[in-house]
Design a protein around this motif. Sequence first.
Motif: not given
Length: 283
Positions: A188-189, A192, A205-208, A218
């Motif tokens: 995931f990281s 992202n 924070w991207g997808v977070r 996130g």
Amino acid sequence: MAQGGNPVFNGKNFRSQTRGGAATVPASGPFAGQDPMSPQQLQDLYAAPSAGPAQTGRMTYDDVIMKTLGCLAVVLLGAAIPVFVLPGAAGLLMIVGALGGFALGLVNSFKREPVPALILGYALLEGMFLGALTQVLDAMYPGIGLQAVLGTLAVFGVTLVLFKSGKVRATPKAMRFFMIAMIGYLVFSLMNMGLMIFGVVDDPWGVRGVEIAGIPLGVIIGLLAVGLAAFSLIMDFTSIEQGVKAGAPQRYSWTAAFGLTVTLVWLYVEIIRILAILRASAE
């Protein structure tokens, strides 16, 4: 550091050590031919207290505590560089600290014998990264650094208490779950990060930053990561306990200190990121 991750903690490098006993006159070797001890000398030798771990060069809990505190002191020293020495170079120091710390972290992880200089170098670079990161986020959200420190100490304290009470242990089943969850979190990281680098998502924070039922993703992912970091501490404690009980050589207390430092750095990063996402979503 995880249970079984270093040879010293799975018995490969353990060496038996004597705890004292009756003296004998060797038939050969450097003491061959010397006069035998008198009965009184033998009695005094037998009555003498057994040598402790420190006298026999074995790892102790005190060794691990002192070396861990030393590593954390170096982390704080590194954190002071972007805050007090070079406050205008936070961005550069963050990149240097992150990349350098990652590189030295890999080197230390794969070395069979601990090298204190490399471990302290890792602590210094990670301190630079954490100091720069905290400086940037604290300017945006005042007080967030102190909150992250207190949160890290709280999780560490609760985890240690649970481990000492025997309520949480690094069982084989739990470790399998941990590895599966870690792989999923790593995937995931990386995804992202890729989405952020290529501009697919414009959130800082991207997808977070995506909200699910009013809760930023996130925060959910971060709480999972905090749980993983806490269990990593449990594995560190287990490895240390096994090393001390098995009489591991004293130098491996550096390995234990390195493992705890890595986990605490990870835990701090996850907590401060959760706090930053929450503060951003509340604005």
